[in-house]
Design an enzyme around this catalytic site. Structure first.
Site, PDB file in Angstrom:
ATOM      1  N   ASN A 180      -9.484  64.312  48.495  1.00 13.01           N
ATOM      2  CA  ASN A 180     -10.483  65.655  48.767  1.00 13.01           C
ATOM      3  C   ASN A 180      -9.981  66.710  49.808  1.00 13.01           C
ATOM      4  OD1 ASN A 180     -10.883  63.861  51.117  1.00 13.01           O
ATOM      5  ND2 ASN A 180     -12.740  64.312  51.469  1.00 13.01           N
ATOM      6  N   ASP A 216      -8.948  66.826  59.102  1.00 10.20           N
ATOM      7  CA  ASP A 216      -9.675  65.971  58.428  1.00 10.20           C
ATOM      8  C   ASP A 216      -9.901  64.745  59.441  1.00 10.20           C
ATOM      9  OD1 ASP A 216     -10.821  64.159  56.373  1.00 10.20           O
ATOM     10  OD2 ASP A 216      -8.782  63.124  56.647  1.00 10.20           O
ATOM     11  N   ILE A 217     -11.127  64.259  59.052  1.00  4.64           N
ATOM     12  CA  ILE A 217     -11.402  62.951  60.127  1.00  4.64           C
ATOM     13  C   ILE A 217     -10.696  61.703  59.681  1.00  4.64           C
ATOM     14  CG2 ILE A 217     -13.276  61.603  60.999  1.00  4.64           C
ATOM     15  CD1 ILE A 217     -15.124  63.959  61.136  1.00  4.64           C
ATOM     16  N   GLY A 235     -15.402  65.136  54.282  1.00  2.00           N
ATOM     17  CA  GLY A 235     -16.396  64.721  53.436  1.00  2.00           C
ATOM     18  C   GLY A 235     -17.403  64.055  54.153  1.00  2.00           C
TER      19      GLY A 235
END
Length: 259
Positions: free
Chosen positions: A212, A10-11, A45
């Site tokens: 998410n 993920d970022i 996302g």
């Protein structure tokens, strides 16, 4: 590919610390993974245009963006799932009546229905994008929108949730929630990529922190939740590392035996 691993990051809150920067130790560790022959990918996302410089810095060409709605393998798009024009029309009209701004996001850009609203300034501002956001209420008419952002306070999205069969709402900020096509997620994106690449799920690792990320962390057995992760992400993960600001990514890679 028995010795190679496929590693998803993920970022925000995982690769990026709270200052929206990749710590030097984390950057070096990711580059080390690639040098060892592992495949490093992103699952976020964010839209592709929001992390182009990050991909270039880390040498990453495979990624899941918009929470699984736009997937790229080695620089080639293999899946995209835009929101229907009918849903965007209805959503836009409802949001206008409620004084809730919307952002329309495709693979190349993000346009907002109004730029001056305080919720837009707070939500978009938190992403620390390196470009000025443009106002365009009709952007969705001529572009495939893979994700929208609805700017409202916590709970106000409930007025929308039962009106649409093909999207769901996922909050990521005090004043903003993602509007995401149903059927797609980071987990679904991982399943698509491992099938295409012929990778065994046992060889897949995932790092994340947000709501998410929960499906992704549940799917991947070798999952690592950041110390700053939401409780549900921690519950479903195999490992829990330190906070992203406390060298959490590097410690998580050590926990998982990757470095």
């Amino acid at each position: 590919m028995t010795d190679k691993k496929l590693i998803f990051f993920d970022i925000d809150g995982t690769l990026y610390n709270t200052s929206k920067e990749v710590p030097e130790d984390a950057r070096n560790a990711v580059i080390q993974l690639r040098e060892q022959g592992h495949i490093v990918a992103i699952a976020t996302g964010r839209g592709p245009f929001m992390f182009k410089e990050l991909r270039e810095m880390l040498g990453i060409e495979t990624y899941i963006s918009y929470n699984g709605q736009y997937i790229v393998y080695e620089g080639q798009v293999i899946y995209e799932n835009p929101i229907s024009d009918e849903t965007l029309d209805a959503l836009t009209k409802q949001a206008y009546k409620n004084d809730h701004p919307i952002a329309y996001c495709d693979e190349n850009d993000l346009r907002v229905s109004t730029r001056e609203h305080k919720h837009v300034q707070s939500g978009i501002g938190s992403l620390k994008l390196n470009f000025e956001v443009t106002e365009d209420q009709a952007y969705y008419h001529n572009n495939d929108i893979h994700q929208a952002l609805l700017f409202c306070t916590d709970g106000e999205e409930e007025a929308y949730e039962n009106n649409y069969d093909d999207v769901y709402f996922l909050r990521w900020h005090e004043f903003a929630t993602d509007v995401i096509p149903k059927g797609g997620s980071k987990a679904k994106g991982i399943e698509m990529l491992i099938e295409k690449m012929g990778v065994d799920l046992e060889q897949v690792y995932a790092f994340g922190d947000g709501p998410n990320d929960v499906e992704m962390l549940s799917l991947v057995k070798n999952s690592v939740a950041m110390g700053n992760a939401v409780d549900e992400a921690k519950r479903v993960s195999r490992y829990q590392t330190r906070h992203v600001d406390d060298n959490g990514l590097v410690e998580g890679l050590k926990m998982a035996g990757l470095i």
